[in-house]
Design a protein around this motif. Sequence first.
Motif, PDB file in Angstrom:
ATOM      1  N   VAL A 105     -26.921  24.457 136.054  1.00 42.56           N
ATOM      2  CA  VAL A 105     -26.456  23.078 135.937  1.00 42.56           C
ATOM      3  C   VAL A 105     -27.072  22.325 137.110  1.00 42.56           C
ATOM      4  N   ASN A 106     -27.642  21.168 136.850  1.00 42.05           N
ATOM      5  CA  ASN A 106     -28.398  20.439 137.882  1.00 42.05           C
ATOM      6  C   ASN A 106     -29.452  21.349 138.526  1.00 42.05           C
ATOM      7  N   TYR A 107     -30.122  22.106 137.706  1.00 43.29           N
ATOM      8  CA  TYR A 107     -31.166  23.047 138.137  1.00 43.29           C
ATOM      9  C   TYR A 107     -30.636  24.109 139.093  1.00 43.29           C
ATOM     10  N   SER A 108     -29.323  24.291 139.115  1.00 44.53           N
ATOM     11  CA  SER A 108     -28.756  25.171 140.135  1.00 44.53           C
ATOM     12  C   SER A 108     -27.751  26.159 139.568  1.00 44.53           C
ATOM     13  N   ARG A 109     -27.775  27.367 140.092  1.00 46.64           N
ATOM     14  CA  ARG A 109     -26.761  28.371 139.843  1.00 46.64           C
ATOM     15  C   ARG A 109     -26.641  29.172 141.133  1.00 46.64           C
ATOM     16  N   PRO A 110     -25.637  29.022 141.937  1.00 45.74           N
ATOM     17  CA  PRO A 110     -24.409  28.280 141.657  1.00 45.74           C
ATOM     18  C   PRO A 110     -24.619  26.763 141.663  1.00 45.74           C
ATOM     19  N   SER A 111     -23.854  26.093 140.819  1.00 43.69           N
ATOM     20  CA  SER A 111     -23.844  24.639 140.832  1.00 43.69           C
ATOM     21  C   SER A 111     -22.566  24.162 141.518  1.00 43.69           C
ATOM     22  N   ILE A 112     -22.726  23.135 142.348  1.00 42.34           N
ATOM     23  CA  ILE A 112     -21.583  22.589 143.082  1.00 42.34           C
ATOM     24  C   ILE A 112     -20.613  21.896 142.115  1.00 42.34           C
ATOM     25  N   ASP A 113     -21.171  21.137 141.166  1.00 45.70           N
ATOM     26  CA  ASP A 113     -20.314  20.471 140.171  1.00 45.70           C
ATOM     27  C   ASP A 113     -19.418  21.472 139.453  1.00 45.70           C
ATOM     28  N   VAL A 114     -20.003  22.590 139.033  1.00 48.37           N
ATOM     29  CA  VAL A 114     -19.242  23.590 138.273  1.00 48.37           C
ATOM     30  C   VAL A 114     -18.063  24.101 139.100  1.00 48.37           C
ATOM     31  N   SER A 115     -18.307  24.437 140.355  1.00 44.33           N
ATOM     32  CA  SER A 115     -17.219  24.967 141.191  1.00 44.33           C
ATOM     33  C   SER A 115     -16.201  23.890 141.542  1.00 44.33           C
ATOM     34  N   PHE A 116     -16.670  22.680 141.846  1.00 43.46           N
ATOM     35  CA  PHE A 116     -15.747  21.587 142.173  1.00 43.46           C
ATOM     36  C   PHE A 116     -14.828  21.300 140.981  1.00 43.46           C
ATOM     37  N   GLU A 117     -15.421  21.217 139.781  1.00 42.77           N
ATOM     38  CA  GLU A 117     -14.620  20.888 138.598  1.00 42.77           C
ATOM     39  C   GLU A 117     -13.582  21.964 138.321  1.00 42.77           C
ATOM     40  N   SER A 118     -14.013  23.217 138.450  1.00 45.47           N
ATOM     41  CA  SER A 118     -13.092  24.316 138.198  1.00 45.47           C
ATOM     42  C   SER A 118     -11.975  24.347 139.246  1.00 45.47           C
ATOM     43  N   ALA A 119     -12.333  24.127 140.504  1.00 47.90           N
ATOM     44  CA  ALA A 119     -11.324  24.107 141.578  1.00 47.90           C
ATOM     45  C   ALA A 119     -10.337  22.963 141.359  1.00 47.90           C
ATOM     46  N   ALA A 120     -10.848  21.800 140.919  1.00 48.35           N
ATOM     47  CA  ALA A 120      -9.978  20.641 140.687  1.00 48.35           C
ATOM     48  C   ALA A 120      -8.925  20.976 139.630  1.00 48.35           C
ATOM     49  N   GLU A 121      -9.354  21.667 138.578  1.00 51.65           N
ATOM     50  CA  GLU A 121      -8.408  22.032 137.511  1.00 51.65           C
ATOM     51  C   GLU A 121      -7.290  22.922 138.013  1.00 51.65           C
ATOM     52  N   ILE A 122      -7.638  23.868 138.875  1.00 50.64           N
ATOM     53  CA  ILE A 122      -6.642  24.852 139.299  1.00 50.64           C
ATOM     54  C   ILE A 122      -5.833  24.350 140.502  1.00 50.64           C
ATOM     55  N   TYR A 123      -6.487  23.701 141.436  1.00 51.06           N
ATOM     56  CA  TYR A 123      -5.811  23.385 142.699  1.00 51.06           C
ATOM     57  C   TYR A 123      -5.321  21.939 142.809  1.00 51.06           C
ATOM     58  N   GLY A 124      -5.785  21.053 141.931  1.00 47.34           N
ATOM     59  CA  GLY A 124      -5.263  19.687 141.899  1.00 47.34           C
ATOM     60  C   GLY A 124      -5.191  19.027 143.261  1.00 47.34           C
ATOM     61  N   ASP A 125      -3.975  18.626 143.663  1.00 47.27           N
ATOM     62  CA  ASP A 125      -3.846  17.899 144.922  1.00 47.27           C
ATOM     63  C   ASP A 125      -3.747  18.831 146.138  1.00 47.27           C
ATOM     64  N   SER A 126      -3.906  20.131 145.938  1.00 44.49           N
ATOM     65  CA  SER A 126      -3.935  21.037 147.094  1.00 44.49           C
ATOM     66  C   SER A 126      -5.371  21.376 147.484  1.00 44.49           C
ATOM     67  N   LEU A 127      -6.272  20.480 147.137  1.00 42.23           N
ATOM     68  CA  LEU A 127      -7.692  20.781 147.295  1.00 42.23           C
ATOM     69  C   LEU A 127      -8.384  19.708 148.134  1.00 42.23           C
ATOM     70  N   VAL A 128      -9.274  20.166 149.020  1.00 43.41           N
ATOM     71  CA  VAL A 128     -10.158  19.251 149.732  1.00 43.41           C
ATOM     72  C   VAL A 128     -11.588  19.631 149.364  1.00 43.41           C
ATOM     73  N   GLY A 129     -12.366  18.660 148.869  1.00 42.99           N
ATOM     74  CA  GLY A 129     -13.765  18.915 148.520  1.00 42.99           C
ATOM     75  C   GLY A 129     -14.675  18.174 149.483  1.00 42.99           C
ATOM     76  N   ILE A 130     -15.648  18.892 150.032  1.00 41.90           N
ATOM     77  CA  ILE A 130     -16.560  18.298 151.008  1.00 41.90           C
ATOM     78  C   ILE A 130     -17.988  18.474 150.509  1.00 41.90           C
ATOM     79  N   LEU A 131     -18.743  17.376 150.477  1.00 36.36           N
ATOM     80  CA  LEU A 131     -20.137  17.460 150.036  1.00 36.36           C
ATOM     81  C   LEU A 131     -21.076  17.152 151.199  1.00 36.36           C
ATOM     82  N   LEU A 132     -22.001  18.067 151.438  1.00 40.11           N
ATOM     83  CA  LEU A 132     -22.922  17.929 152.578  1.00 40.11           C
ATOM     84  C   LEU A 132     -24.323  17.494 152.112  1.00 40.11           C
ATOM     85  N   SER A 133     -25.228  17.622 153.032  1.00 40.27           N
ATOM     86  CA  SER A 133     -26.630  17.250 152.844  1.00 40.27           C
ATOM     87  C   SER A 133     -27.272  17.892 151.615  1.00 40.27           C
TER      88      SER A 133
END
Lengths: 194, 269
Positions: A105-133
Amino acid sequence: MAEDKINAKCKLVIIGGSAGSLNALMQILPELSVLNSFALVIVLHRRGTDDMTLEELIKIKTEVPVKIIEDKEPLLPGFLYVAPSNYHLLFEKNETISLDTSEKVNYSRPSIDVSFESAAEIYGDSLVGILLSGSNSDGTEGLKMIQKAGGIIIVQDPESADMPFMPNNAIVHTTPDYILNTDEILKFIISINS
Amino acid sequence: MIEDIELETLINDIYEYYGFDFGSYSRASLKRRVNRIYQLDGFKNFYEFLSKVRYDPEYYKNMIDEITVNVTEMFRDPAFYKVVRNEILPQLAPKPFIRLWHAGCSTGEEVYSMAIMLREAGLLHKSIIYATDINSKVLETAKKGIFPLRMMKEYSENYRDSGGQEDFSSYYIANYGIAKFNEELAEKMVFSQHNLVSDNSFNEFDFILCRNVLIYFDNNLQKRVINLFDESLSILGFLALGTKETIKYSISTTKYKQLEKEKVWRKIK
């Protein structure tokens, strides 16, 4: 800042990055020693081969214990996890990690979107997502999902990023809770770790 | 995006209408796969999707092909194949007859890789490779031994990294964008449909490979499958999983001895 609101319930901090993000991590990770209440998961774009260089490097640079991920590994507070090369990293309801070798996904495996989306589903408001360079648009869609699910989203200040494209893309398409340089990201993580 | 309850409804309907049980699949990846096809096919709402699945068997079949992951490659993880070449095959060599089972073989790239290894070790003539998958479409591809020519550069590098010393291109004939592998390699392959969720053991094997299949299953189904492999493995036989898969959540590891860093276990009792 809103740390008080989240420090009690943050269960997972997930950091995504691509080109130039290792530099940022190398400024943050050596300053961390104990994670009290949450797990830290790092998802970086990396070479497609099955090597452990990144895990080994991170192990050397931080006192936080690093768990080498295997499929269905329980996600435990206090540990740092690195997404393995060539697998997407997903989260299950029973707080274990699942791996997935489906299309990039986005030419990447692992893809950041895939993990962020999955984490959002499970952890909801107990989650902090940080995107770097990075120089790819991966991560932006995932940040949106984290925010929609009630989590906090942080984007590295493009000025402080080796490759500003990825954080810039996120800033244009989302409304980050914070835009921080590496030093401030570190302070944020420490502040929710009290 | 579909909701959790909708996914469960779909799983129930598929079981009821077609008898296929996704109930023990890992929800995280299954949901992603279902969402992907739901969006690709542009359904207006979930119920439109659901009735399409229920009443259009052709659509159902396509959907199964789309949601099961069939990503594979030849000599995937060359370091693993190096261990097969240097450590496992020499241990199996003295046997009069070598039985292998490739479970979840997808389009067969790894099955042909194994046949090449066996041939180079001088063992192919006394081996038989059972290659199974739930998906009949991928098995048809696997039987033909035809893979995209554009992949051959990468595969030939993998082959060399795995310790291969022959000219990789001597194993296939290139033609119009495809690489057709020598039929001699396929002589010892038996392809058949087998469902790890519901089917039983069908033979005893010296070497079972099931790489990057268990990651799509939940803990319970992983346990079932590892025990199925255990029943199907001869004493001193080998079990190989994907590079991030483990038997440790599924079976007493005292029965097995792991080959150093690799995801290969030898049954010791």
